[in-house]
Scaffold this motif. Structure first.
Motif, PDB file in Angstrom:
ATOM      1  N   GLY A  42      75.245  19.344 -19.281  1.00 25.35           N
ATOM      2  CA  GLY A  42      76.149  20.282 -18.755  1.00 25.35           C
ATOM      3  C   GLY A  42      76.574  20.239 -17.504  1.00 25.35           C
ATOM      4  O   GLY A  42      76.170  19.882 -16.533  1.00 25.35           O
ATOM      5  N   HIS A  77      89.267  25.142 -26.118  1.00 26.69           N
ATOM      6  CA  HIS A  77      88.763  24.393 -25.943  1.00 26.69           C
ATOM      7  C   HIS A  77      87.347  25.885 -27.445  1.00 26.69           C
ATOM      8  O   HIS A  77      86.794  25.076 -27.874  1.00 26.69           O
ATOM      9  CB  HIS A  77      88.232  23.576 -25.293  1.00 26.69           C
ATOM     10  N   THR A 109      84.104  21.766 -18.330  1.00 21.64           N
ATOM     11  CA  THR A 109      83.295  20.968 -19.570  1.00 21.64           C
ATOM     12  C   THR A 109      83.737  19.781 -19.941  1.00 21.64           C
ATOM     13  O   THR A 109      83.705  18.898 -20.274  1.00 21.64           O
ATOM     14  CB  THR A 109      82.538  21.877 -20.814  1.00 21.64           C
ATOM     15  N   HIS A 110      85.136  20.213 -20.279  1.00 20.14           N
ATOM     16  CA  HIS A 110      86.178  19.195 -19.713  1.00 20.14           C
ATOM     17  C   HIS A 110      86.217  17.616 -19.040  1.00 20.14           C
ATOM     18  O   HIS A 110      86.265  16.698 -20.079  1.00 20.14           O
ATOM     19  CB  HIS A 110      87.701  20.004 -20.221  1.00 20.14           C
ATOM     20  N   THR A 131      83.255  15.730 -20.894  1.00 22.20           N
ATOM     21  CA  THR A 131      83.216  15.502 -22.080  1.00 22.20           C
ATOM     22  C   THR A 131      84.543  14.131 -21.851  1.00 22.20           C
ATOM     23  O   THR A 131      84.172  13.129 -22.141  1.00 22.20           O
ATOM     24  CB  THR A 131      84.458  15.986 -23.148  1.00 22.20           C
ATOM     25  N   THR A 187      87.692  23.843 -18.194  1.00 26.31           N
ATOM     26  CA  THR A 187      86.973  24.247 -17.560  1.00 26.31           C
ATOM     27  C   THR A 187      85.872  22.926 -17.149  1.00 26.31           C
ATOM     28  O   THR A 187      86.094  22.142 -17.561  1.00 26.31           O
ATOM     29  CB  THR A 187      85.839  24.671 -18.597  1.00 26.31           C
ATOM     30  N   SER A 222      83.633  19.723 -27.876  1.00 31.72           N
ATOM     31  CA  SER A 222      82.913  20.147 -26.000  1.00 31.72           C
ATOM     32  C   SER A 222      84.910  19.992 -25.296  1.00 31.72           C
ATOM     33  O   SER A 222      84.498  19.299 -23.982  1.00 31.72           O
ATOM     34  CB  SER A 222      81.739  19.355 -25.779  1.00 31.72           C
ATOM     35  N   GLY A 223      85.862  20.383 -25.728  1.00 33.79           N
ATOM     36  CA  GLY A 223      87.077  20.059 -25.249  1.00 33.79           C
ATOM     37  C   GLY A 223      87.831  18.517 -26.216  1.00 33.79           C
ATOM     38  O   GLY A 223      88.618  18.633 -25.537  1.00 33.79           O
ATOM     39  N   THR A 274      71.670  25.560 -18.773  1.00 31.62           N
ATOM     40  CA  THR A 274      72.246  25.014 -20.219  1.00 31.62           C
ATOM     41  C   THR A 274      71.522  23.793 -20.423  1.00 31.62           C
ATOM     42  O   THR A 274      71.023  22.922 -19.707  1.00 31.62           O
ATOM     43  CB  THR A 274      73.693  25.885 -20.430  1.00 31.62           C
ATOM     44  N   HIS A 275      72.099  23.068 -20.952  1.00 32.91           N
ATOM     45  CA  HIS A 275      71.753  22.550 -21.749  1.00 32.91           C
ATOM     46  C   HIS A 275      72.158  20.814 -21.165  1.00 32.91           C
ATOM     47  O   HIS A 275      72.801  20.870 -19.398  1.00 32.91           O
ATOM     48  CB  HIS A 275      72.939  21.543 -22.896  1.00 32.91           C
ATOM     49  N   THR A 326      88.281  23.283 -31.245  1.00 29.63           N
ATOM     50  CA  THR A 326      87.179  23.850 -30.533  1.00 29.63           C
ATOM     51  C   THR A 326      86.356  22.913 -30.785  1.00 29.63           C
ATOM     52  O   THR A 326      85.216  22.677 -29.961  1.00 29.63           O
ATOM     53  CB  THR A 326      86.649  25.170 -31.943  1.00 29.63           C
TER      54      THR A 326
END
Length: 322
Positions: A160, A39, A98-99, A102, A96, A74-75, A156-157, A71
């Motif tokens: 996240g 991603h 993040t996946h 998501t 990661t 976010s995955g 971070t956000h 990209t």
């Protein structure tokens, strides 16, 4: 034409007699180029991890590897691309945390249960840091303060990976719910921690290396499973009775339904590809844990743990639908 018909006749006859092996068992794997879906954009940390693995992988598998950068979302786009491909082992995805977040937010995407973990590529543990002149001199000081008021954690956000880790740490330590102060990345977090704009932060060692060397920041504990060699005297949260871990993770998965023998072949080959001096130098130069590379059992357990933490955190924070 006669030769083709004759060969087909023999195969059919053999199958009828129970003498022919299953067709898939006769196929060599891999039989074509393997796609590595990420991603991240070209040059991003996850993209670079994929390309460093691929330095040795062609020799291990006897086939070329190519990176497919998807990209958006976010995955999400990377997961959709993976789902569009056959579950035959020729398409792998570099996952990661993040996946997983998501996936939790988007039930129409392939979910965690639709992935089969294969091998971990990086596992960068996080430290709980305070500034040099912080009133929190010990882990006990931090915990006591966090039970009396909501501590300001840099991360971070919202929603996240850092937010989930901070939430899980706070819950395990019995703290009042921490307040996330979001920044764009580790560099900003460290600068604001040194400047006294936040109480504490959860950061990878490499992101704060200069400030740690200069004595501007002090680690109170690590969120690794075991002590980090470079911080030998630093206790883990688990040693302090806090059942929480925190890592930045990257690793490879395939689609559910990929034949077991191919998953095993990928696991063995990817581990060998990431066990050579080039990949080890990459880990060292980027401040990653030297024991990052491991097989699917540990990788699967780590992903499952974060998936559970992510679901609980996003639900509690009001960020998960349904």
């Amino acid at each position: 034409m006669t030769r083709t018909i004759h060969r087909r006749h023999l195969l059919l006859a053999g199958a009828a007699a129970g003498l022919a092996a299953p067709a898939r068992a006769q196929e060599r794997f891999p039989s074509r180029t393997i796609e590595v879906v990420t991603h991240a954009g070209v040059g991003g940390g996850t993209d670079i991890t994929a390309r460093m693995m691929m330095v040795q992988a062609p020799a291990e598998f006897g086939q070329e590897f190519i990176v497919v950068n998807r990209t958006a979302g976010s995955g999400a786009q990377a997961l959709q691309y993976l789902a569009s491909k056959p579950a035959d082992g020729h398409t792998i995805i570099l996952v990661t945390q993040t996946h997983l977040l998501t996936q939790l937010r988007n039930p129409n995407l392939p979910q965690f249960g639709d992935l089969v973990p294969v091998a971990r590529a990086t596992a960068d543990p996080q430290l709980v840091l305070v500034r040099r002149d912080s009133p929190f001199r010990t882990p006990a000081d931090l915990i006591a303060a966090g039970k009396a008021r909501s501590l300001r954690f840099g991360g971070t956000h919202v929603g996240g990976v850092d937010h989930v880790t901070i939430f899980a740490f706070g819950r395990a330590a019995g703290l009042q719910r921490p307040t996330l102060v979001p920044f764009r990345g580790g560099g900003e977090i460290v600068i604001n921690l040194v400047g006294g704009n936040i109480d504490t932060a959860v950061v990878n060692p490499g992101e704060a290396e200069a400030q740690l060397r200069a004595g501007e920041l002090r680690p109170l504990m690590s969120l690794a499973d075991t002590r980090i060699a470079a911080f030998g005297e630093l206790p883990t949260a688990k040693e302090l009775g806090i059942d929480a871990t925190g890592y930045t993770l990257r690793g490879f998965c395939v689609l559910k339904g990929t034949p077991e023998d191919r998953v095993a072949r990928l696991e063995q080959g990817l581990i060998r590809a990431m066990s050579g001096p080039i990949y080890k130098t990459y880990l060292e130069n980027t401040g990653q844990a030297p024991d990052s590379v491991t097989g699917r059992e540990a990788w699967a357990a780590q992903l499952a743990g974060f998936n559970n933490d992510g679901r609980e955190a996003l639900t509690a924070l009001g960020l998960l639908r349904g």
